[in-house]
Design a protein around this motif. Structure first.
Motif, PDB file in Angstrom:
ATOM      1  N   ARG A 145       0.861  -1.195   0.000  1.00 45.37           N
ATOM      2  CA  ARG A 145       0.000   0.000   0.000  1.00 45.37           C
ATOM      3  C   ARG A 145       0.894   1.241   0.000  1.00 45.37           C
ATOM      4  O   ARG A 145       1.699   1.431   0.907  1.00 45.37           O
ATOM      5  N   PRO A 146       0.725   2.113  -0.988  1.00 48.42           N
ATOM      6  CA  PRO A 146       1.496   3.357  -0.957  1.00 48.42           C
ATOM      7  C   PRO A 146       1.086   4.202   0.250  1.00 48.42           C
ATOM      8  O   PRO A 146      -0.070   4.144   0.689  1.00 48.42           O
ATOM      9  N   GLU A 147       2.014   4.964   0.754  1.00 45.87           N
ATOM     10  CA  GLU A 147       1.723   5.811   1.902  1.00 45.87           C
ATOM     11  C   GLU A 147       0.522   6.713   1.601  1.00 45.87           C
ATOM     12  O   GLU A 147       0.449   7.354   0.552  1.00 45.87           O
ATOM     13  N   GLY A 148      -0.424   6.701   2.521  1.00 50.22           N
ATOM     14  CA  GLY A 148      -1.589   7.566   2.401  1.00 50.22           C
ATOM     15  C   GLY A 148      -2.750   6.979   1.605  1.00 50.22           C
ATOM     16  O   GLY A 148      -3.793   7.615   1.504  1.00 50.22           O
TER      17      GLY A 148
END
Length: 163
Positions: A42-45
């Protein structure tokens, strides 16, 4: 315009919408070439990994197809049944199976729409006014939305074009 011409034109438009390319990305472009090491990241944010988006697309497409094909349709529970239990891919085989299942169900939906015996506009007796045409548009819209998300996730992971 004759009724049969209108019917054929509607079928052609729905098939074009499902196949993408006119206004949005196709499935194959969105999933191809992604490094397996990134499938569960999951990419940050952002709330979803590529795996979660792929599984959500697969589950929802199957749900819509099942609804279109049978009065014995068993509704899923929102949101739990529409998303995978984990953000990471259980194994490489699961990723490949999800892609194969998505492709197969997409073809089944195209076959249903292309079949001249399918009344595209007749409300499904087990629904609340939905028709095959409506469900095809819903599916195309849903897929376009989440394929766009997948591209954003890939960009943030440095795995899309020039990222």
């Amino acid at each position: 315009m004759e009724t049969t011409d209108r019917d054929a034109l509607l079928r052609a438009h729905l098939l074009e919408l499902l196949d993408a390319g006119a206004a949005h990305l196709d499935f194959e472009s969105a999933v191809s070439g992604l490094d397996p090491a990134l499938w569960g990241v999951r990419p940050e944010g952002l709330p979803h990994s590529p795996w979660e988006l792929l599984e959500h697309l697969r589950i929802c497409q199957r749900d819509i197809l099942d609804f279109c094909r049978s009065a014995d349709f068993a509704p899923l529970q929102w949101p739990d049944d529409y998303w995978p239990d984990q953000e990471t891919v259980p194994n490489d085989l699961a990723w490949d199976r999800a892609i194969a299942s998505f492709r197969s169900d997409a073809q089944a939906m195209r076959d249903l729409i292309a079949d001249p015996q399918t009344d595209l506009l007749k409300p499904l007796p087990w629904g609340t006014g939905q028709s095959i045409a409506r469900e095809a548009m819903l599916l195309a819209d849903h897929n376009a939305y989440h394929l766009g998300q997948l591209v954003c996730v890939r960009r943030l992971l440095g795995a899309w074009g020039d990222a």
